[in-house]
Design a protein around this motif. Sequence first.
Motif, mmCIF file in Angstrom:
data_model
loop_
_atom_site.group_PDB
_atom_site.id
_atom_site.type_symbol
_atom_site.label_atom_id
_atom_site.label_comp_id
_atom_site.label_asym_id
_atom_site.label_seq_id
_atom_site.Cartn_x
_atom_site.Cartn_y
_atom_site.Cartn_z
ATOM 1 N N GLY A 36 0.829 -1.206 0.000
ATOM 2 C CA GLY A 36 0.000 0.000 0.000
ATOM 3 C C GLY A 36 0.866 1.260 0.000
ATOM 4 N N GLU B 168 10.879 2.482 6.340
ATOM 5 C CA GLU B 168 10.428 1.124 6.671
ATOM 6 C C GLU B 168 11.276 0.583 7.826
ATOM 7 O OE1 GLU B 168 8.048 -1.259 5.818
ATOM 8 O OE2 GLU B 168 9.173 -2.423 7.292
ATOM 9 N N GLN B 169 10.592 -0.052 8.792
ATOM 10 C CA GLN B 169 11.338 -0.576 9.953
ATOM 11 C C GLN B 169 12.145 -1.832 9.617
ATOM 12 O OE1 GLN B 169 8.778 -2.178 13.064
ATOM 13 N NE2 GLN B 169 7.099 -2.308 11.608
ATOM 14 N N ALA C 240 3.972 -7.498 4.255
ATOM 15 C CA ALA C 240 3.425 -8.870 4.261
ATOM 16 C C ALA C 240 3.609 -9.559 2.915
ATOM 17 C CB ALA C 240 1.950 -8.838 4.652
ATOM 18 N N MET D 107 -0.438 -15.469 -3.643
ATOM 19 C CA MET D 107 -1.418 -15.702 -4.711
ATOM 20 C C MET D 107 -2.026 -14.338 -4.996
ATOM 21 S SD MET D 107 -1.508 -18.831 -5.484
ATOM 22 C CE MET D 107 -0.750 -20.306 -4.841
ATOM 23 N N VAL E 220 9.517 4.557 12.670
ATOM 24 C CA VAL E 220 8.926 5.871 12.955
ATOM 25 C C VAL E 220 8.213 5.769 14.299
ATOM 26 C CG1 VAL E 220 7.185 7.545 12.214
ATOM 27 C CG2 VAL E 220 8.668 6.438 10.514
ATOM 28 N N ASN F 184 1.225 3.877 6.406
ATOM 29 C CA ASN F 184 0.833 2.546 5.915
ATOM 30 C C ASN F 184 0.873 1.528 7.059
ATOM 31 O OD1 ASN F 184 2.356 0.096 3.668
ATOM 32 N ND2 ASN F 184 0.203 0.474 4.000
ATOM 33 N N TYR G 136 0.422 -23.199 0.157
ATOM 34 C CA TYR G 136 0.841 -22.500 -1.062
ATOM 35 C C TYR G 136 2.065 -23.265 -1.591
ATOM 36 C CZ TYR G 136 -1.704 -18.160 0.306
ATOM 37 O OH TYR G 136 -2.639 -17.220 0.640
HETATM 38 C C1 LIG Z 1 0.472 -15.020 5.853
HETATM 39 C C2 LIG Z 1 -0.217 -14.108 4.868
HETATM 40 C C3 LIG Z 1 -0.602 -14.592 3.633
HETATM 41 C C4 LIG Z 1 -1.231 -13.740 2.713
HETATM 42 N N1 LIG Z 1 -1.556 -14.220 1.477
HETATM 43 C C5 LIG Z 1 -2.101 -13.395 0.556
HETATM 44 C C6 LIG Z 1 -2.299 -13.829 -0.776
HETATM 45 O O1 LIG Z 1 -1.969 -14.962 -1.121
HETATM 46 N N2 LIG Z 1 -2.858 -12.953 -1.659
HETATM 47 C C7 LIG Z 1 -3.174 -11.671 -1.299
HETATM 48 O O2 LIG Z 1 -3.663 -10.923 -2.145
HETATM 49 N N3 LIG Z 1 -2.960 -11.208 -0.052
HETATM 50 C C8 LIG Z 1 -2.421 -12.041 0.868
HETATM 51 N N4 LIG Z 1 -2.154 -11.581 2.118
HETATM 52 C C9 LIG Z 1 -2.521 -10.200 2.435
HETATM 53 C C10 LIG Z 1 -1.493 -9.221 1.893
HETATM 54 O O3 LIG Z 1 -0.211 -9.669 2.184
HETATM 55 C C11 LIG Z 1 -1.710 -7.874 2.538
HETATM 56 O O4 LIG Z 1 -3.052 -7.454 2.356
HETATM 57 C C12 LIG Z 1 -0.827 -6.780 1.987
HETATM 58 O O5 LIG Z 1 0.494 -7.228 1.745
HETATM 59 C C13 LIG Z 1 -0.863 -5.635 2.985
HETATM 60 O O6 LIG Z 1 -0.103 -4.558 2.513
HETATM 61 P P1 LIG Z 1 -0.070 -3.215 3.329
HETATM 62 O O7 LIG Z 1 0.830 -2.290 2.605
HETATM 63 O O8 LIG Z 1 -1.436 -2.754 3.593
HETATM 64 O O9 LIG Z 1 0.509 -3.567 4.772
HETATM 65 P P2 LIG Z 1 1.839 -4.316 5.227
HETATM 66 O O10 LIG Z 1 2.312 -5.303 4.253
HETATM 67 O O11 LIG Z 1 1.565 -4.787 6.622
HETATM 68 O O12 LIG Z 1 2.924 -3.143 5.270
HETATM 69 C C14 LIG Z 1 3.052 -2.252 6.324
HETATM 70 C C15 LIG Z 1 4.531 -1.917 6.420
HETATM 71 O O13 LIG Z 1 4.694 -0.814 7.273
HETATM 72 C C16 LIG Z 1 5.811 -1.037 8.095
HETATM 73 N N5 LIG Z 1 5.618 -0.208 9.286
HETATM 74 C C17 LIG Z 1 4.526 -0.192 10.095
HETATM 75 N N6 LIG Z 1 4.698 0.704 11.062
HETATM 76 C C18 LIG Z 1 5.908 1.274 10.872
HETATM 77 C C19 LIG Z 1 6.642 2.271 11.556
HETATM 78 N N7 LIG Z 1 6.149 2.870 12.651
HETATM 79 N N8 LIG Z 1 7.860 2.617 11.085
HETATM 80 C C20 LIG Z 1 8.381 2.019 9.963
HETATM 81 N N9 LIG Z 1 7.722 1.051 9.295
HETATM 82 C C21 LIG Z 1 6.508 0.703 9.737
HETATM 83 C C22 LIG Z 1 5.771 -2.530 8.376
HETATM 84 O O14 LIG Z 1 7.034 -3.021 8.772
HETATM 85 C C23 LIG Z 1 5.341 -3.069 7.016
HETATM 86 O O15 LIG Z 1 6.438 -3.345 6.181
HETATM 87 C C24 LIG Z 1 -1.495 -12.395 3.056
HETATM 88 C C25 LIG Z 1 -1.108 -11.897 4.300
HETATM 89 C C26 LIG Z 1 -0.457 -12.749 5.191
HETATM 90 C C27 LIG Z 1 0.004 -12.183 6.515
#
Ligand SMILES: Cc1cc2nc3c(=O)[nH]c(=O)nc-3n(C[C@H](O)[C@H](O)[C@H](O)COP(=O)(O)OP(=O)(O)OC[C@H]3O[C@@H](n4cnc5c(N)ncnc54)[C@H](O)[C@@H]3O)c2cc1C
Length: 430
Positions: free
Chosen positions: A23, A42-43, A50, A67, A266, A295, A365
């Motif tokens: 995101g 990013e931490q 994820a 997937m 952060v 994010n 998977y």
């Molecule tokens: C086990 C698992 C399997 C999945 N399988 C699928 C799949 O097969 N297909 C699919 O479509 N989706 C899948 N998902 C869901 C998908 O991975 C997530 O919806 C998506 O990756 C989320 O992205 P995001 O950017 O919203 O959040 P995140 O990926 O959680 O990213 C947030 C980022 O912000 C960073 N962050 C947070 N706070 C701070 C801070 N204070 N300072 C610095 N950095 C910070 C975190 O370290 C992280 O890297 C899966 C999720 C999991 C956990």
Amino acid sequence: MKLYEDFILRDHYDVIVVGAGLGGMAAAGLLAKRGLSVLMIEQQNKPGGACTSFKREDHIHDVGAAMLYGFGQKGFRPFHFLLNELEEPIDMISHSTLARMNFEGKEIIFWPDLQRFIDELIELFPDEKEGINAFYSDLYKMYENIVIKNEVIVPPSEYSPRQGLRRLINDPFSIIKMQKLLSTSTMDLLKKYFHSPELFNFYDKLCSAYAYTTAEETPAVLAATMFIDNHTGGVYYPAGGAQMLPNTIEKAFERYGGQALYHQLVDEILIEDGRAYGVRLQDKTEIFADRVIANATVWNIYGHLVRPRHISPDRLEWAQSLIPTFPSMTLYMVVDREAIPEDSFPWEIFIENRKIIDSSDLTLYINSLVDHSLCPPDELVVMAISPNFCSWPHTDDPTYRSPEYEDQKRREAERMIDQIEQHIPRTILT
Ligand SMILES: Cc1cc2nc3c(=O)[nH]c(=O)nc-3n(C[C@H](O)[C@H](O)[C@H](O)COP(=O)(O)OP(=O)(O)OC[C@H]3O[C@@H](n4cnc5c(N)ncnc54)[C@H](O)[C@@H]3O)c2cc1C
């Protein structure tokens, strides 16, 4: 500018993005392309959140998302849009089958062709034939007329209020229907079509496998997307591992002048007069920007990053009222190639007890079946995920990573392995 560790920080950015998950990266990449100065913090030590991978010896393991939707030529396709905008090529493997579910011993294959899948579902639940046909016919219309038409991926620079107003005048019903879908649960929708508790259980399991939520917790708009989109746009895997997706976005982001700062947490979003003006890192370094995009999770944002004095009581109450989805346990495994039957699918779902969502629900998977670059030819990399309702300490709890914690983890891993071996008896896990 100043030197921060070995990183040249500007005095001021147009935008700071907290978190390099998909995101945050999408926002950061699109803004950098439009010429804004963007810093992404990013931490962890790599992008993706994820959606990352790690390498152990000769094996590439995906951590989470593996997937992926939204890359197709048709349907709801945010990644197709994003990578085209960023003008960055990526090699995606298209899955010829979506998934296979073993539902209490009955097998159902999620064929890309929706009608073929519907026919298979009817074979499984013959008494609900009419409801199933009507449900998918209506769901398809919802997907086409509401979800696709209300795609919210148009960047603000391309979206004019006049356009929005024109859409509201030309097609007010699709916007009203979208609002309705957002506030209706998948279970409410299902009740209009089905009677059999077995079918409600089936969709409960499907929501759980896709989104880790029950049908009651899943908004109907997500059902219209999840249950139709993969049959329309397809399911994809980034060749070389899930990490290739964030790496590709990062490459474009940096090409457009964006800066990514890794391994930095952060601690606070700096706010004055209701406006964010920068961030403070855990080591107290302050970095300034016109805008901050977070994010992080809703609990992290309203529970920590934004200090309570800046949050209205209503907003705080809303954030605190949100309940996390149930926890899960993930195993990253290497197995002998011959242990997995030849006709296995890259996405296998095993349901032993349809009545409740519990730790017997198992998802495998096995993308190494289609991407041979992930491991040596005589092996397969397998990821197994299952809900887990044990009580686990939080990462800041002193018992986290204690010998008792490690024991509990080992016991749960062994339980999952026993369970996998019940479905795939020849599996020799390493
Ligand atoms: C086990 C698992 C399997 C999945 N399988 C699928 C799949 O097969 N297909 C699919 O479509 N989706 C899948 N998902 C869901 C998908 O991975 C997530 O919806 C998506 O990756 C989320 O992205 P995001 O950017 O919203 O959040 P995140 O990926 O959680 O990213 C947030 C980022 O912000 C960073 N962050 C947070 N706070 C701070 C801070 N204070 N300072 C610095 N950095 C910070 C975190 O370290 C992280 O890297 C899966 C999720 C999991 C956990």
